[in-house]
Design an enzyme around this catalytic site. Structure first.
Site, PDB file in Angstrom:
ATOM      1  N   ARG A  78       0.840  -1.212   0.000  1.00 40.63           N
ATOM      2  CA  ARG A  78       0.000   0.000   0.000  1.00 40.63           C
ATOM      3  C   ARG A  78       0.867   1.251   0.000  1.00 40.63           C
ATOM      4  NH1 ARG A  78      -4.517   0.315   4.541  1.00 40.63           N
ATOM      5  NH2 ARG A  78      -2.755   0.940   5.823  1.00 40.63           N
ATOM      6  N   LYS A 180      -3.089   6.594   1.221  1.00 42.99           N
ATOM      7  CA  LYS A 180      -2.776   7.061   2.571  1.00 42.99           C
ATOM      8  C   LYS A 180      -1.858   8.286   2.490  1.00 42.99           C
ATOM      9  CE  LYS A 180      -2.333   4.935   7.107  1.00 42.99           C
ATOM     10  NZ  LYS A 180      -3.546   5.562   7.634  1.00 42.99           N
ATOM     11  N   GLU A 216     -16.654   6.258   5.284  1.00 38.66           N
ATOM     12  CA  GLU A 216     -15.805   5.685   6.331  1.00 38.66           C
ATOM     13  C   GLU A 216     -15.707   6.612   7.524  1.00 38.66           C
ATOM     14  OE1 GLU A 216     -11.650   4.893   5.617  1.00 38.66           O
ATOM     15  OE2 GLU A 216     -11.450   6.613   4.298  1.00 38.66           O
TER      16      GLU A 216
END
Ligand code: PLP
Ligand code: COI
Length: 335
Positions: A78, A180, A216
């Site tokens: 990621r 992220k 979220e």
């Protein structure tokens, strides 16, 4: 002796952190530094244009005193994807994994013992640094790994906490919500503050296209257990693909025999949930007691007790992470 009493989610100074530099050609091999202060130009792209990405994972101490990390390869992948989207030179997975291992082992005494339920939080990051003015990627980069002992991210721990839906947005469908990047979190500071000021643990975002579906939580993914026994969690292009959520879906299917699905969760679908929770590396699993939105309240299992399925999932997940339960999936790396 390190004091592990009353660990929250704050910084404790440790021995060492890792730093490596990309000079425009390739990543240097990097090394451990005792000082976590860094000196960079105030012209750095990470400061003005948020050319920054990060990761979050944890090291666990088992009952036998072993040190282990959870699904580190997934964080490495990621991180590489995040670098790609932020035009940061990709940090090879081997460099990421070696740097994490080295930093954890250099700070062994800061890993809380099993009985505290605490862990060593690991924060890899990459920054655009050097001299820049226009909106373009940096010519130089820093990759680093920080660690610090932590307890619960949400104060309630495994007890339920109330959440509110914010009418502010964090990310757009074709934006960077699935990456992220620090930039996403800057947008989340104000809604998070508003939630705290009103007595909620955090805010929940709706999808920014229609504002009708759950996206979220500010610092975690959302999941629910339906009244007919399914594990459901939002399918959305703008949420972080949580490694914890992926693990819970696998555990729900394999160990609890429940269907686990990524689906669109409309606001009214919340009425069909028996239990709800927030999941992530920092959050682990935090049960959601209720969600408030304007004049509506969606109430779940209990204000004070974790629901039975959420508890089973919590025990399975943390059992594997702390080495109390055998890991059938190859999720654990013992250092
Ligand atoms: N969503 C957001 C916005 C997060 O910051 C995090 C934390 O990393 C997560 C979800 C959960 O992801 P993971 O389970 O990979 O830690
Ligand atoms: C994590 O869970 O690791 C995160 O990065 C979330 C952060 C807001 C603490």
């Amino acid at each position: 002796m390190v004091n592990f009493d009353n660990l929250g989610f704050d910084v404790t100074k440790v021995n060492n952190n890792f730093q490596a530099i990309h000079d425009g050609t390739s990543w240097g091999e990097g090394d451990l530094k005792s000082d976590d202060d860094i000196t960079i130009s105030a012209f750095s792209t990470c400061l003005h244009y948020a050319q920054e990405v990060f990761e979050g994972l944890k090291a666990y101490k088992t009952k036998d005193g072993n040190i282990q990390v959870f699904r580190i390869e997934e964080n490495a992948k990621r991180f590489r994807d995040s670098c790609k989207r932020a035009l940061i030179p990709e940090v090879p997975e081997t460099l990421f994994i070696d740097a994490v291992k080295k930093t954890v082992l250099a700070n062994k005494e800061f890993i809380p013992p099993r009985e505290t339920n605490g862990t060593l939080y690991i924060r890899p990051y990459a920054l655009g640094i050097g001299y820049n003015l226009g909106l373009k990627p940096a010519k130089k980069y820093m990759f680093g790994v920080l660690v610090t002992p932590v307890g619960s991210y949400f104060e309630s721990g495994i007890n339920p906490a109330p959440f509110m839906i914010t009418d502010l947005d964090r990310a757009a469908p074709r934006g960077t919500g699935h990456v992220k990047m620090g930039a996403n979190y800057a947008a989340g500071l104000m809604p998070n503050r508003i939630a705290h000021e009103h007595g909620y643990a955090d805010c929940i975002y709706l999808d920014s296209e229609t504002h009708t579906r759950i996206d979220e939580v500010g610092a975690a993914n959302f999941f629910g257990i339906t009244k007919d026994g399914r594990f459901v969690t939002p399918s959305s292009p703008s949420i972080l693909p949580s490694i914890t959520r992926r693990s819970l879906m696998k555990l729900a299917e394999d160990k609890l025999g429940m269907p686990a699905e990524c689906v669109e969760i409309e606001l009214d679908d919340l009425n069909h949930l028996a239990e709800a929770g927030a999941c992530g590396t920092a959050a682990v699993i935090t049960p959601i007691s209720k969600i408030d939105f304007k004049d509506k309240t969606f109430q779940f299992y209990s204000d004070t007790e974790v629901g039975p399925t959420t508890k089973k999932l919590y025990d399975l997940l943390t059992g594997i992470q702390f080495g109390d339960i055998e890991d059938p999936y190859g999720w654990i790396t013992v250092l």
